[in-house]
Design an enzyme around this catalytic site. Structure first.
Site, PDB file in Angstrom:
ATOM      1  CG  LEU A 130     -11.059  -2.345   2.911  1.00  0.00           C
ATOM      2  CD1 LEU A 130     -12.137  -2.822   3.878  1.00  0.00           C
ATOM      3  CD2 LEU A 130      -9.691  -2.465   3.553  1.00  0.00           C
ATOM      4  CB  CYS A 131     -10.720  -3.721  -3.990  1.00  0.00           C
ATOM      5  SG  CYS A 131     -10.827  -1.958  -4.341  1.00  0.00           S
ATOM      6  N   GLY A 132      -7.230  -4.129  -2.783  1.00  0.00           N
ATOM      7  CA  GLY A 132      -5.862  -4.200  -3.284  1.00  0.00           C
ATOM      8  C   GLY A 132      -5.475  -2.984  -4.097  1.00  0.00           C
TER       9      GLY A 132
END
Length: 294
Positions: A87-89
């Site tokens: 969930l950090c691109g």
């Protein structure tokens, strides 16, 4: 058009997701502040240590120094620094792609002969490389559970010893360098052997003929391990700060997208509700007209 119940369910679901992404954004912002303070405080020390090392080593013959021993690159170790969570691109995907590209382009012959190994720090990189059948000799995912210099030193020493013991001829690092919350600089650098940096400019404050005690050679032997540990720990701090910056940015974008979705679903819900009310009114009017005609 979806019925009213389906639209209400979607709105509730998106609102719940928005609460999660908003909370994750706040958590990452808090962790980013602490991580950013750490890397900002370390960088001046690391830069000054490199300056001292460069000036002390500038007049010393590095030949015979085990940390600078240039060997034919037969065995390669690539250290891949990712994160334990997603969930950090594109934070993790970019580092993994760059490390694989490094192996395929710079060390294509060694990779073909099965002489390129990976040392993973971060669960995401380890899982991906293992799934793609790359040889991962070890992972050290626990470092980011409590990132301190003391916790990182055993892992750093292990990597350094693989070079000193001639298990590997070159050690490379791939990681994200922190610039700001929205920007991470994808970086690959040779960790070992150390490369002599040619700099024609004299460093300010080192234009004098110093008398060294102990000798320059002995100072250099003690400085190099410290410099390597500091350099590696700086890469870990950079990656850690960059991870939270990337996650904060990704969660901010996700929260904004969720808000836009809620607006669209609300508009859709109002249209469907209006259409339903209009239909009911028409049915009532039609029924009333039918009764009058009888």
């Amino acid at each position: 058009m979806a019925n009213l119940k389906e639209i209400r369910t979607r709105i509730t679901s998106v609102k719940s997701t928005r609460q999660i992404t908003s909370a994750m954004k706040m958590v990452s912002a808090s962790k980013l502040r602490r991580a950013q303070d750490g890397i900002v405080q370390l960088r001046p020390y690391a830069e000054k240590l490199n300056t001292v090392l460069r000036n002390v080593g500038g007049s010393v013959d590095m030949e015979g120094n085990p940390y600078a021993e240039m060997r034919h690159p037969e065995r390669i170790l690539i250290v891949v620094i990712t994160s334990n969570k997603g969930l950090c691109g594109g934070f993790n995907a970019n580092v993994i792609k760059r490390s694989i590209l490094l192996a395929e382009e710079k060390y294509a012959v060694q990779l073909k002969n099965g002489r390129v190994d990976f040392f993973c720090i971060g669960k995401k990189g380890s899982d991906f490389l293992k799934a793609k059948k790359f040889r991962v000799i070890e992972d050290a995912n626990h470092i980011f559970d409590h990132l301190t210099f003391d916790n990182a030193v055993p892992v750093i020493n292990k990597i350094i010893h693989t070079f000193l013991n001639k298990q590997y001829d070159v050690v490379e690092i791939a990681f994200n360098k922190f610039k700001n919350a929205a920007v991470q600089i994808l970086t690959t650098e040779q960790f070992l052997p150390i490369q002599e940096k040619k700099d024609n400019k004299k460093e300010k404050g080192f234009d004098y003929d110093f008398i060294f005690e102990p000798s320059q050679e002995l100072i250099l032997i003690n400085l190099i391990p410290k410099s390597l540990k500091t350099q590696f720990y700086s890469a870990l701090l950079d990656s850690y700060a960059a991870e939270h910056g990337a996650r904060m940015t990704a969660m901010h974008t996700a929260t904004e997208n969720a808000t836009e979705l809620i607006k669209e679903f609300t508009l859709q819900y109002n249209k469907a509700r209006q259409s339903s009310i209009t239909k009911e009114i028409l049915e009532i009017v039609s029924g009333a007209e039918a009764l009058k005609s009888k």
